[in-house]
Design a protein around this motif. Structure first.
Motif: not given
Length: 214
Positions: A6-13, A159-161
């Motif tokens: 989850a952390t990897r996917t979020s920071y990729d985004a 859930s959003e940034r």
């Protein structure tokens, strides 16, 4: 999905937006830079043993530590963050990886900096993470942690940034809680600094400096 995924996917985004939003490693706060400078002085005594910047993001802190005279490399979960860091700082080394399991031999690092990166590690995984820090540090080498802090333990799910849908968990802890976990991992506390929120910040900040005993 695990917290690492989850952390990897979020920071990729959010990698590109994050890098442009936070171009200064220390946000221009003199006290923060002073603490990092003190860490650099301690780590420099272990040169040429390298220093690891864990959760290096776009590489701002890695570059600052390099400017302070340290042989440093960055490690981050997010491939896109690593790519941004390599592009912005082509003379420095950046690797994909997790602080929870470092691909390094025992007692090889002259220091660890983990600035605002343990905030994404759940409570149940922190003891093993700090044990990993102890494993890879040379005897006497320092570790510097920084994190947002509140008066009591708290958990926040985002859930959003920057207009991107993410699934990122933040864990706010007191300096005392984190310091106790460092002690249990065999690391000796050296200094603790807490400052109030500055500028547009919402939370106070804590810096913990510890060392692997000789």
């Amino acid at each position: 999905m695990t917290f690492l995924e989850a952390t990897r996917t979020s920071y990729d985004a959010i990698a590109a937006d994050y890098a442009s939003r936070f171009p200064d490693a220390m946000g221009g706060v003199a006290l923060d830079r002073a603490v990092v400078g003190a860490f650099a002085e301690l780590a420099r005594t272990h040169s040429p043993a390298p220093v690891a910047d864990l959760g290096s993001g776009p590489g701002h802190v890695t570059a600052l530590l390099h400017d302070l005279g340290l042989p440093v490399f960055g490690v981050d979960l997010s491939p896109r963050m690593v790519a941004l860091a390599r592009r912005a700082h082509p003379g420095l080394r950046f690797h994909e990886g997790s602080m929870t399991g470092l691909d390094l031999p025992d007692a090889t690092l002259g220091g660890i900096a983990a600035l605002y990166s343990v905030i994404h590690v759940p409570d149940e995984h922190l003891p093993a993470t700090f044990a990993e820090f102890h494993r890879v540090l040379r005897p006497g080498a320092p570790v510097l942690l920084s994190f947002q802090t509140t008066e009591a333990e708290d958990h926040l799910h985002i859930s959003e940034r920057f207009g991107h849908e993410i699934a990122l968990d933040y864990y706010w802890r007191t300096p005392e809680q984190v310091e106790q976990l460092l002690i249990e991992a065999g690391l000796a506390p050296y200094a603790r600094v807490r400052r109030e929120a500055d500028g547009g910040e919402k939370y106070a900040r804590a810096f913990l400096l510890a060392r692997r005993p000789r």
